[in-house]
Design a protein around this motif. Structure first.
Motif, short mmCIF file in Angstrom:
data_model
loop_
_atom_site.label_atom_id
_atom_site.label_comp_id
_atom_site.label_asym_id
_atom_site.label_seq_id
_atom_site.Cartn_x
_atom_site.Cartn_y
_atom_site.Cartn_z
N GLN A 53 0.81 -1.21 0.00
CA GLN A 53 0.00 0.00 0.00
C GLN A 53 0.85 1.26 0.00
OE1 GLN A 53 -3.24 0.38 -0.47
NE2 GLN A 53 -3.35 -1.84 -0.79
N GLN A 54 2.00 1.22 0.67
CA GLN A 54 2.87 2.40 0.64
C GLN A 54 3.39 2.66 -0.77
OE1 GLN A 54 5.86 2.29 3.75
NE2 GLN A 54 4.35 2.92 5.28
N ARG A 55 3.70 1.59 -1.48
CA ARG A 55 4.12 1.77 -2.88
C ARG A 55 2.97 2.28 -3.73
NH1 ARG A 55 8.53 -2.93 -4.51
NH2 ARG A 55 10.12 -2.27 -2.99
N ALA A 56 1.75 1.83 -3.44
CA ALA A 56 0.59 2.33 -4.17
C ALA A 56 0.38 3.81 -3.93
CB ALA A 56 -0.67 1.55 -3.76
N LEU A 57 0.83 4.31 -2.77
CA LEU A 57 0.74 5.74 -2.46
C LEU A 57 1.86 6.55 -3.14
CD1 LEU A 57 -0.13 5.52 1.35
CD2 LEU A 57 -1.59 6.47 -0.46
N GLY A 58 2.77 5.85 -3.81
CA GLY A 58 3.85 6.53 -4.51
C GLY A 58 5.12 6.68 -3.69
N TRP A 59 5.19 6.05 -2.53
CA TRP A 59 6.38 6.11 -1.70
C TRP A 59 7.34 5.00 -2.08
CZ3 TRP A 59 3.11 6.28 3.42
CH2 TRP A 59 2.42 7.50 3.48
N GLU A 60 8.63 5.23 -1.87
CA GLU A 60 9.65 4.20 -2.06
C GLU A 60 9.88 3.50 -0.72
OE1 GLU A 60 13.17 5.18 -4.52
OE2 GLU A 60 12.37 7.22 -4.43
N THR A 61 9.98 2.20 -0.75
CA THR A 61 10.26 1.45 0.48
C THR A 61 11.53 0.63 0.33
OG1 THR A 61 8.92 -0.47 -0.18
CG2 THR A 61 7.79 1.30 1.02
N CYS A 62 12.34 0.64 1.39
CA CYS A 62 13.53 -0.22 1.50
C CYS A 62 13.31 -1.09 2.74
CB CYS A 62 14.80 0.61 1.65
SG CYS A 62 14.95 1.97 0.46
N HIS A 63 14.03 -2.23 2.82
CA HIS A 63 13.67 -3.21 3.83
C HIS A 63 14.92 -3.91 4.38
CE1 HIS A 63 11.18 -3.25 0.11
NE2 HIS A 63 10.36 -2.65 0.94
N LEU A 64 15.04 -3.90 5.71
CA LEU A 64 16.15 -4.57 6.37
C LEU A 64 15.59 -5.44 7.49
CD1 LEU A 64 19.19 -4.97 7.14
CD2 LEU A 64 18.98 -2.89 8.53
N THR A 65 16.00 -6.72 7.53
CA THR A 65 15.60 -7.60 8.62
C THR A 65 16.77 -7.81 9.58
OG1 THR A 65 16.15 -9.55 7.28
CG2 THR A 65 13.85 -8.83 7.30
N SER A 66 16.43 -8.06 10.84
CA SER A 66 17.46 -8.33 11.84
C SER A 66 18.01 -9.74 11.64
CB SER A 66 16.88 -8.19 13.25
OG SER A 66 16.15 -9.35 13.60
N SER A 67 19.02 -10.08 12.43
CA SER A 67 19.62 -11.42 12.33
C SER A 67 18.67 -12.50 12.83
CB SER A 67 20.92 -11.46 13.13
OG SER A 67 20.69 -11.12 14.49
N GLY A 118 9.14 -9.47 -5.59
CA GLY A 118 9.33 -8.10 -6.06
C GLY A 118 9.85 -7.13 -5.01
N PHE A 119 10.03 -7.58 -3.78
CA PHE A 119 10.56 -6.73 -2.71
C PHE A 119 12.00 -7.15 -2.41
CE2 PHE A 119 5.96 -6.67 -1.94
CZ PHE A 119 5.73 -5.30 -1.85
N GLU A 120 12.89 -6.17 -2.38
CA GLU A 120 14.29 -6.46 -2.10
C GLU A 120 14.54 -6.29 -0.60
OE1 GLU A 120 18.22 -5.48 -4.51
OE2 GLU A 120 17.48 -3.71 -3.43
N PHE A 121 14.98 -7.36 0.03
CA PHE A 121 15.25 -7.33 1.47
C PHE A 121 16.75 -7.42 1.72
CE2 PHE A 121 10.90 -8.85 1.23
CZ PHE A 121 10.28 -8.14 2.26
N HIS A 122 17.24 -6.52 2.56
CA HIS A 122 18.60 -6.60 3.05
C HIS A 122 18.57 -7.41 4.34
CE1 HIS A 122 20.11 -3.60 0.17
NE2 HIS A 122 18.94 -3.02 0.35
N ARG A 123 19.51 -8.32 4.49
CA ARG A 123 19.56 -9.20 5.66
C ARG A 123 20.74 -8.83 6.55
NH1 ARG A 123 14.42 -10.73 4.91
NH2 ARG A 123 14.10 -12.09 3.12
N THR A 124 20.71 -9.33 7.79
CA THR A 124 21.75 -9.05 8.78
C THR A 124 22.39 -10.35 9.23
OG1 THR A 124 20.53 -7.11 9.57
CG2 THR A 124 22.23 -8.00 11.02
N PRO A 125 23.72 -10.44 9.25
CA PRO A 125 24.37 -11.68 9.71
C PRO A 125 24.01 -11.98 11.16
CG PRO A 125 25.94 -10.20 8.63
CD PRO A 125 24.69 -9.42 8.83
#
Length: 403
Positions: A27-41, A55-62
């Motif tokens: 929904q945030q992308r539908a509003l025209g916002w850019e989202t980035c994503h990081l998960t904890s270890s 379609g979502f790029e997730f950055h991961r944490t060691p």
């Protein structure tokens, strides 16, 4: 606007947490916002540092080192420090306008420290009080040192974040009671996408036959089998319901920590064939199981967690056009108007559950009215589109203040 979401875990793992996250991102992308994503270890050990899922790029944490995992407090601090390091690496590359950290408080603490270093505003989202969930899971007790430390840490994050969001009024009231200004806390409620839940579809005859449910009156539950869900109460009520109508069956779809105990209870009560366990089913098959159920039963037990937190599953059932019978804990009372959009019974009381289900079965002429009211409640008040739009009033002032 570019938002960096800091998460405990994410898809492809399946949980209420990941489904809410995915809906927010869509929904945030539908509003025209850019989202980035990081998960904890804590997402899962090992693996790559970057992963694309649906379609979502997730950055991961060691993950923490082996010796750190052996010491509980050290392991938790290692989660915070590893997440901080990843934030320090990614913020200059991703250049977010705002950081949005989601429960638990470990994520909030790491994000708070990174936000101050990089001059960014921080929104912290509390989805549940994790110390209360730990009590239900048996990993701590209410009032223990671990319980009080977890609560104190989250209160610290509430105070120092620029804004706080949460999923329901019950959690908001508890946060405000800790001395957090009410104006600082915004409710972004759980919701559904009605377009993904076709209203009032007929059951699949083949699936019905395979589970022995053809011609039966089906009570159902779909979700994770945790103790606080109270599924043992539903099994306890079943013999009385069978005496009222021998066609009644209980369908339990899913799995979890309580599954073995529930199966043993079924054996003890001599209910083999009357309670149907399917195990976990693929997510894309879940709608077929919704269609098998006449009345969804949510017998959550009375405790802090259930009094404060609203579940997602009753909304899905109402959107799908299925009746809902639920215990009268606070989280359910926020979603269900008794006798109008669903039915409530006394929490923790098997006899009250029996009386309520019998009353509902005897009032079939009212079912279309209640089903329509439930669907209307969802489409008018609990869509992800309207819920996620509330972030605008949270994000915009903070981004403007920080230039």
């Amino acid at each position: 606007m570019r938002i960096l979401h800091i998460l405990d875990h994410s898809i492809p793992l399946h949980s209420g947490y990941t489904f809410r996250t995915r809906a927010i991102l869509e929904q945030q992308r539908a509003l025209g916002w850019e989202t980035c994503h990081l998960t904890s270890s804590k997402h899962r050990p090992g693996g790559v540092l970057q992963e694309t899922v649906d379609g979502f790029e997730f950055h991961r944490t060691p993950g923490p080192l082996l010796w750190q995992k052996r010491l509980p407090l050290v392991a938790q601090w290692a989660v915070v420090k590893a997440l901080e390091r990843r934030l320090d690496e990614l913020i200059p590359v991703l250049r977010p306008d705002i950081l949005h950290a989601h429960s638990p408080a470990l994520n909030g603490l790491a994000a708070l420290r990174a936000a101050r270093r990089h001059g960014l505003p921080l929104v912290y989202e509390c989805r549940a009080f994790w110390e209360d969930a730990a009590v239900d899971h048996g990993t701590t007790t209410e009032g223990s040192l671990r319980y009080r430390l977890t609560r104190a840490l989250e209160t610290y994050v509430f105070r120092h974040a620029d804004a706080v969001t949460t999923i329901c009024e019950g959690l908001k009231a508890d946060i405000v009671a800790r001395g957090i200004p009410e104006a600082k806390v915004t409710v972004i409620p759980n919701a559904v996408d009605p377009g993904r839940f076709t209203f009032g579809t007929e059951p699949d005859p083949e699936l019905q036959r395979s589970l022995g449910l053809t011609g039966k009156c089906v009570l159902g539950f779909i979700g994770s089998f945790y103790a606080y869900e109270g599924l043992a109460l539903a099994i306890q009520a079943l013999p009385d319901l069978l005496r009222h109508d021998e066609r009644v069956r209980l369908l339990l779809v899913g799995g979890g920590p309580e599954e073995a105990a529930l199966r043993a209870q079924v054996e003890q009560y001599g209910l083999n064939g009357k309670v149907v366990f399917t195990g976990r089913v693929p997510h894309d098959q879940v709608p077929r199981y919704y269609d098998l159920v006449d009345i969804f039963v949510y017998p959550r037990l009375p405790m802090r967690l259930t009094e404060l937190v609203t579940p997602l599953k009753p909304l899905e059932a109402m959107a799908r056009g299925r009746l809902v019978v639920a215990s009268d804990v606070g989280g359910h009372r926020e979603l269900i108007r008794d006798g109008e959009t669903g039915f409530l019974f006394r929490a923790g009381r098997a006899e009250s559950l029996v009386e309520t289900v019998i009353r509902v079965l005897a009032a079939r002429d009212r079912w279309p009215e209640v089903l329509a009211a439930g669907r209307r409640f969802v489409t008018e008040q609990r869509t992800w589109e309207s819920s996620v739009a509330r972030y605008r009033s949270v994000y915009t002032p903070l981004v403007q203040q920080h230039g």
